[in-house]
Design a protein around this motif. Sequence first.
Motif, PDB file in Angstrom:
ATOM      1  N   GLU A  12       0.835  -1.212   0.000  1.00 29.44           N
ATOM      2  CA  GLU A  12       0.000   0.000   0.000  1.00 29.44           C
ATOM      3  C   GLU A  12       0.867   1.258   0.000  1.00 29.44           C
ATOM      4  OE1 GLU A  12      -4.165  -0.547   2.247  1.00 29.44           O
ATOM      5  OE2 GLU A  12      -2.477  -1.370   3.384  1.00 29.44           O
ATOM      6  N   VAL A  13       1.947   1.225   0.775  1.00 30.13           N
ATOM      7  CA  VAL A  13       2.851   2.381   0.785  1.00 30.13           C
ATOM      8  C   VAL A  13       3.427   2.586  -0.601  1.00 30.13           C
ATOM      9  CG1 VAL A  13       5.001   3.331   1.718  1.00 30.13           C
ATOM     10  CG2 VAL A  13       3.438   2.079   3.227  1.00 30.13           C
ATOM     11  N   ARG A  14       3.885   1.503  -1.221  1.00 34.26           N
ATOM     12  CA  ARG A  14       4.517   1.617  -2.540  1.00 34.26           C
ATOM     13  C   ARG A  14       3.535   2.123  -3.591  1.00 34.26           C
ATOM     14  NH1 ARG A  14       9.613  -0.490  -3.384  1.00 34.26           N
ATOM     15  NH2 ARG A  14      10.519  -1.497  -1.551  1.00 34.26           N
ATOM     16  N   TYR A  15       2.299   1.631  -3.561  1.00 31.18           N
ATOM     17  CA  TYR A  15       1.326   2.100  -4.560  1.00 31.18           C
ATOM     18  C   TYR A  15       0.895   3.536  -4.284  1.00 31.18           C
ATOM     19  CZ  TYR A  15       1.076  -2.020  -7.429  1.00 31.18           C
ATOM     20  OH  TYR A  15       1.399  -3.009  -8.308  1.00 31.18           O
ATOM     21  N   CYS A  64      19.152 -11.219  -9.028  1.00 31.09           N
ATOM     22  CA  CYS A  64      17.759 -10.798  -9.093  1.00 31.09           C
ATOM     23  C   CYS A  64      16.857 -11.939  -9.550  1.00 31.09           C
ATOM     24  CB  CYS A  64      17.589  -9.594 -10.003  1.00 31.09           C
ATOM     25  SG  CYS A  64      17.746  -9.968 -11.730  1.00 31.09           S
ATOM     26  N   ASP A  65      15.638 -11.903  -9.059  1.00 29.70           N
ATOM     27  CA  ASP A  65      14.598 -12.837  -9.479  1.00 29.70           C
ATOM     28  C   ASP A  65      13.531 -12.038 -10.207  1.00 29.70           C
ATOM     29  OD1 ASP A  65      16.098 -14.548  -7.968  1.00 29.70           O
ATOM     30  OD2 ASP A  65      14.621 -14.802  -6.368  1.00 29.70           O
ATOM     31  N   VAL A  66      13.106 -12.549 -11.358  1.00 29.65           N
ATOM     32  CA  VAL A  66      12.066 -11.848 -12.116  1.00 29.65           C
ATOM     33  C   VAL A  66      10.917 -12.789 -12.441  1.00 29.65           C
ATOM     34  CG1 VAL A  66      13.794 -10.343 -13.197  1.00 29.65           C
ATOM     35  CG2 VAL A  66      12.946 -12.343 -14.441  1.00 29.65           C
ATOM     36  N   GLU A  67       9.819 -12.151 -12.783  1.00 26.42           N
ATOM     37  CA  GLU A  67       8.629 -12.856 -13.224  1.00 26.42           C
ATOM     38  C   GLU A  67       8.189 -12.154 -14.503  1.00 26.42           C
ATOM     39  OE1 GLU A  67       6.275 -14.081  -9.406  1.00 26.42           O
ATOM     40  OE2 GLU A  67       5.089 -12.673 -10.600  1.00 26.42           O
ATOM     41  N   VAL A  68       8.058 -12.884 -15.590  1.00 26.89           N
ATOM     42  CA  VAL A  68       7.641 -12.252 -16.848  1.00 26.89           C
ATOM     43  C   VAL A  68       6.197 -12.644 -17.133  1.00 26.89           C
ATOM     44  CG1 VAL A  68       8.095 -12.040 -19.318  1.00 26.89           C
ATOM     45  CG2 VAL A  68      10.000 -12.317 -17.719  1.00 26.89           C
ATOM     46  N   ASP A  69       5.380 -11.638 -17.378  1.00 35.65           N
ATOM     47  CA  ASP A  69       3.995 -11.890 -17.772  1.00 35.65           C
ATOM     48  C   ASP A  69       4.001 -12.274 -19.256  1.00 35.65           C
ATOM     49  OD1 ASP A  69       1.376 -11.610 -18.757  1.00 35.65           O
ATOM     50  OD2 ASP A  69       0.853 -10.237 -17.116  1.00 35.65           O
ATOM     51  N   TYR A  80      15.738  -8.717  -5.121  1.00 37.77           N
ATOM     52  CA  TYR A  80      16.969  -8.108  -5.635  1.00 37.77           C
ATOM     53  C   TYR A  80      17.978  -7.960  -4.505  1.00 37.77           C
ATOM     54  CZ  TYR A  80      19.592  -5.702  -9.222  1.00 37.77           C
ATOM     55  OH  TYR A  80      20.548  -5.390 -10.170  1.00 37.77           O
ATOM     56  N   THR A  81      19.180  -8.451  -4.725  1.00 33.63           N
ATOM     57  CA  THR A  81      20.235  -8.318  -3.717  1.00 33.63           C
ATOM     58  C   THR A  81      21.515  -7.797  -4.364  1.00 33.63           C
ATOM     59  OG1 THR A  81      19.271 -10.244  -2.611  1.00 33.63           O
ATOM     60  CG2 THR A  81      21.397  -9.479  -1.802  1.00 33.63           C
ATOM     61  N   LEU A 138       9.231  -1.661  -7.837  1.00 32.54           N
ATOM     62  CA  LEU A 138      10.457  -2.267  -7.299  1.00 32.54           C
ATOM     63  C   LEU A 138      10.181  -3.113  -6.062  1.00 32.54           C
ATOM     64  CD1 LEU A 138      12.894   0.783  -7.575  1.00 32.54           C
ATOM     65  CD2 LEU A 138      12.707  -1.174  -9.118  1.00 32.54           C
ATOM     66  N   PRO A 139      10.992  -4.144  -5.884  1.00 32.90           N
ATOM     67  CA  PRO A 139      10.935  -4.904  -4.633  1.00 32.90           C
ATOM     68  C   PRO A 139      11.851  -4.235  -3.612  1.00 32.90           C
ATOM     69  CG  PRO A 139      12.576  -5.870  -6.065  1.00 32.90           C
ATOM     70  CD  PRO A 139      12.031  -4.656  -6.794  1.00 32.90           C
TER      71      PRO A 139
END
Lengths: 157, 747
Positions: free
Chosen positions: A125-128, B608-613, B624-625, B683-684
């Motif tokens: 929620e903070v990020r959005y 990094c780990d990603v997810e592609v739609d 991400y590290t 971003l994560p």
Amino acid sequence: MSVTVSTTVNGDSVDFVCAPDETLLDALRGRLGLTGAKEGCGTGDCGACSVTLNGRLVCSCLVLAVEAEGQEIATVEGMAAGETLHPLQRAFIDHAALQCGICTPGILVAAKALLEKTPDPSDEEVRYWLAGNLCRCTGYDKIVRAVQAAAAEMRRA
Amino acid sequence: MAFDAYVKREFKQVGTRVARPDGVDKVTGRALYGADMVAPGMLVGRVLRSPHAHARIVSIDTSEAAAMPGVKGIVTGRDFSVPKDEFLADVAVNCLAQDKALYDGHAIAAVAAINATVARDALKKIKVEYEVLPHVTDIDVAAKPDAPVVLEGRALETVPAGMGANVTHRCEFGHGDLEAGFAKADKIVERSFRTAATHQGYIEPHACLASFTTDGRADLWVCTQGHFYFRTLCSEMLGMEASQLKVTASEIGGGFGGKTTVYLEPVALMLSKKTGRPVKMVMTRDEVFRATGPTVSTSIDVKIGMTKDGRITAGWADMRYSGGAFQCLTCEMGAQAAFAAYDLEAVQTVGWNVMTNRPKEAAYRAPGAPQAIYAVESVVDELCQGLGLDPLEVRIKNAAKKGTKASYGPTFDDIGLLATLEAAKKHPHYTAPLAEGQARGLSCGFWFNFGGNTCVTMNVNTDGTVGIAEGNPDIGGSRASISLMAAEELGIPYEKVRTIIADTASLGYADTTDGSRVTFAVGIATINAARDAIRKMCKRAAMLWGIDEDAVEWKDGAAHPAGPNAGKFPPMSLADIAAKSFQTGGPIAGHYEVNADGAGVSFGVHLCDVEVDKETGATKVVRYTVFQDAGKAVHPDYVEGQMQGGAAQGIGWALNEEYIYGADGRLQNPGFLDYRIPVASDLPPIEAVILEIPNPGHPYGVRGVGETSIVPPLAAISNAISRSIGTRLQELPMSPPRVLKAIKGAA
């Protein structure tokens, strides 16, 4: 042609004269000397000019100064109470949530508006909520942590 | 002094997470940035810009604009004499065009008026007659011999005969026998890559306030990464002596390399000189995108050979960089950085600069390295995939280390790459299970780092506090780091130290805040200025005690009698000595100046780990590290901040950000809506793991940390995406349409 505008900024009644096409941001910065709100884009994309208009979060670059007539504006300059910083302001310093600091006033105003509606937000929620406030320095990680730390402190208060 | 050796020590304050001294000003809105300053009688300046990508300026008629009420002055390129020095001439021509407009947005003329509205209206009344010329914005097209010529006669002697006129520089680095190296390989992969130009994307547009007086002196308030360098550029362009121009750096709202050169500043000074009034100029975001920044755009070929067990036998790269409409040497940085992470027997890199009708390239965090290392790390990853090898093990096997002859020439001293790779291997992220549809990527990164010219004055105040004057704008918390190092060396609390950034009239020259140099080089100067002040304080204590000054030593913030014959005196603190300074010879100040060497290279590894739609082609980074060697993290919060911020910018570069030019040569996305930098919800959390392998060239072991972090994300994300969708993209950014096309192409 000029227009006289009577409004309230951070609780103070103020009058200023402006052109009808002048933005609220330009009036705050140029007419009232409140340079805490910044212009990063002028098109409502970066959020650096965030203020509240009657409690609603707005980009002051997209509001006309004349629209402030009879309304209540709050800016970053009104967040601290005298020498006491708002918990968000303190948390941003303690958690190193700013680097250059140009986006900080807008993000603080936006985060305050969030916590007034949602005192216990999730990280998502903070990020959005803050997705309309660009920060180019931090990667947002420490900003999210600072907002959560302030939220926790405000819930305890 | 060329080299200031590291001495191992226990730190009391360095390494703590203290509150930054500019924090309160920045959270209350009090901090003054470029656009926040005003002066009595101030005019507003605005710039007229070319709508054409390439055009001869036949004439400029300013008479109608000049006659408008409220218009006080107009300048064009004719008001400036073009400096003889070619580099300086390019900077000047970029500030205001001479005979040709070289890109969409190139400044043509500027107006000073009583307010912004009048200035804006006046620009519309300036009549410019253009002869539109053929243009070229694509690097591969521009390199061809029959391409439109951006500027004639700019090629250096390094360029072989027969190349197109836009090819202006060639450089080559490497060692060993490439042919023999490739012959030893079990697998060779050769690929071509293209990367789009990106912008630094600082949130604060360029802004300045210039005030020229009739006696030939001038003041300039400006957001800049280097006010001393701005003084050099502006005073040369204005034909004045440096001493007559005082430049004060405002707080700076982001730079990332983009605020290392002038655009508005000489123009504002000239307008002020002409009008006799202060002139303020602030760019719009549209102007920032069209006329400042960006990075080079590139086209890169890479060929790498590897044995079945993962040993790289040879590496080769040919990299074309375009720095826009001027000569640009950033290709040298790319060609040097490309293979820096590897210990190779045979390596060759060739760099080229190609001119295009685009804005003049400005530095952006590790300029030239992200593109080169993206290409190399992509091919290394493809080899790992092809040979069924663990990409981290392969990097460990080939990692550059102490004693490695770097691909660009020098032999490495103590470097942190292996430790950084080992830390990544041990970290839970590397072995964490991936959810359905997710994939993992990694990349190494590298930056040279820089030392440079620095001057520090340290004033010991009579109340026992210390004021530091240094000359580098603070772009990421450096005042806190400098105060910490001073407090550590002096042995007084951090809160007793205040660091300010002095204007150009108050301190000796400081190189620009770039090259990740500030904490390193200003740190050296600060520590040595403290040592200078300590020597002087010991002398004062000796005087008060009536003993020889060699019999006094400094520890824990106080002078102590040293040795059995010094006599017995209670320690005399910094505050005691300072309070008595007027009776012992006057004020006490330490000073130090240095052209610092030994910056110490920096390596990083990103996971990094990603997810592609698969339906939209949109990529989400889910974890991400960042692992990076900081030498010594003086203020860990702001070291992490550099690591996280660089990673976020690199993620934007990898996935979204690009300069898009139309067939008409105009920039199609000059705004934050269409040039989309990462927002919080994109971003994560970014985990930052700091390694500390002391830099032998700094007394506290510090290495610069600001730039390396933008280098690995491009390949780390590309490598993850290629594992996710089963095919490799060879162009940045990997925006949803491109990813979707790749998925459909592979199916």
